[in-house]
Design a protein around this motif. Sequence first.
Motif: not given
Length: 455
Positions: A87-110
């Motif tokens: 997670v690069d908070e300064e540049n607002c970027q996130i590197k994730v493994e390919a199988g994570i869902t958009i839903k999980t990113l939205n609700e649990d991670v970001l």
Amino acid sequence: MTIINKHTVMTEGISGTIFRNWANTFSCEPELYFQPSCVEDIKLILEQAKKNGKKVRVCGKGHSPSDIACTNEYLVNLDKFTNILKVDEENCQIKVEAGITIKTLNEDVLPKYNMALSTQGSVSDITVAGSISTGTHGTGKHIGIISTYVTEIELVTADCKLVKCSREENKEIFLAASCSLGCLGIITSVTLQCEPHFKLQQRQMSCSFKEMVTNLDEHISNSEYFRFVWYPHTEGVVYREVDKTTRPKTSSSNWFWDYAIGFYLLQFLYWTSTFCKWLVPVINYVYFKLHSGLRVDIDDYYNIFGFECLFAQYVTDWAIPREKTSEALEDLKSWLDAHPEVRAHFPVEVRFAKQDDLYLSPCYGRDSCYINIVMFRPYGKYVEKDGYWTAYENIMLKYNGRPHWAKEHKLTFKELQNMFPKFERFCEIRENLDPDGRFVNDYIQKVFIPKSKND
């Protein structure tokens, strides 16, 4: 027999597994089904596939209404590839493994990092890799497809090498892999460009079909994330003006109207219409009237971006030059008016995306409008669609349309090579990375391999 949506835990291939897509329109029974948990597992699978002369495909959550993931040989599922790598908070970027869902990113991670995705498709329960591989899109005059927010991709190619690509490194592979239909290799990680978390205000209103197509440019300019739906066999349009806001959340949702009437009753009525086709225009009109009042919702971005897709359906979605939107819709309406024997379900959904430079993006080199049509399958019942589908595709072809890769279409290499300016270059990259056709199934063969090579 094991059904894959039970997410059987495994570290090596098993037989007797069935893969079905969400709409139950396509299925397959692969010889072996794998669920790797690390890059080394993927390399071992590919080595085994090479040794045994097997094809390999990757499946996600099965939301594509096509056979793009189907194979009778080796099928790989990435449900165990869900880690957050950086997670690069300064540049607002996130590197994730390919199988994570958009839903999980939205609700649990970001939310942990006060970050947000800039766009998403109507459905969020899809993997990041699947979303970018098929060119998933949202809507907005200045918003690209989700692949345009990718800054780096890592994938394992057919020769078991882990390749990293971006606009700075292996640029051509990056421009191809950002929308590649899973035929360049198995994507293992994706880096996404995000933005600070935001809320959206959605104002849902209605107007006539004529008013919408006449004043379309003005409507598009009135909000950042504009979309609308037309109800076939009626003059009714419901549109959504969506913009960022800092106002408190508010909801107009109502279980009775949204689900009891909007889902369960609708499914029953469309099922009834399979015996009485004349009911379809009546159903469409009644539901237009139910949806035509002003509704205002304010919520986190992902709850507004989402769109209720209801129950099983056939669906196709093409992108045409944005300036041709009104003409194409008028042609579709005129065709339906001239063919009363054909009954079309609602909605005809219309969204927009800005141009990009990704080799297989339907928006390559032009601002685009996506026109999405559906025919529901109430309780899984077959519903006739061929006449409607053919007429729609002919209209899309008339206006130089390009198909959404995840949706159903009939096109082959012969037609596609003239639609995408970088199509032949993409095919060259595919052949260089996968000379033995390890990632080729029937779908990939149809769209990327000339018929002379198939014979």
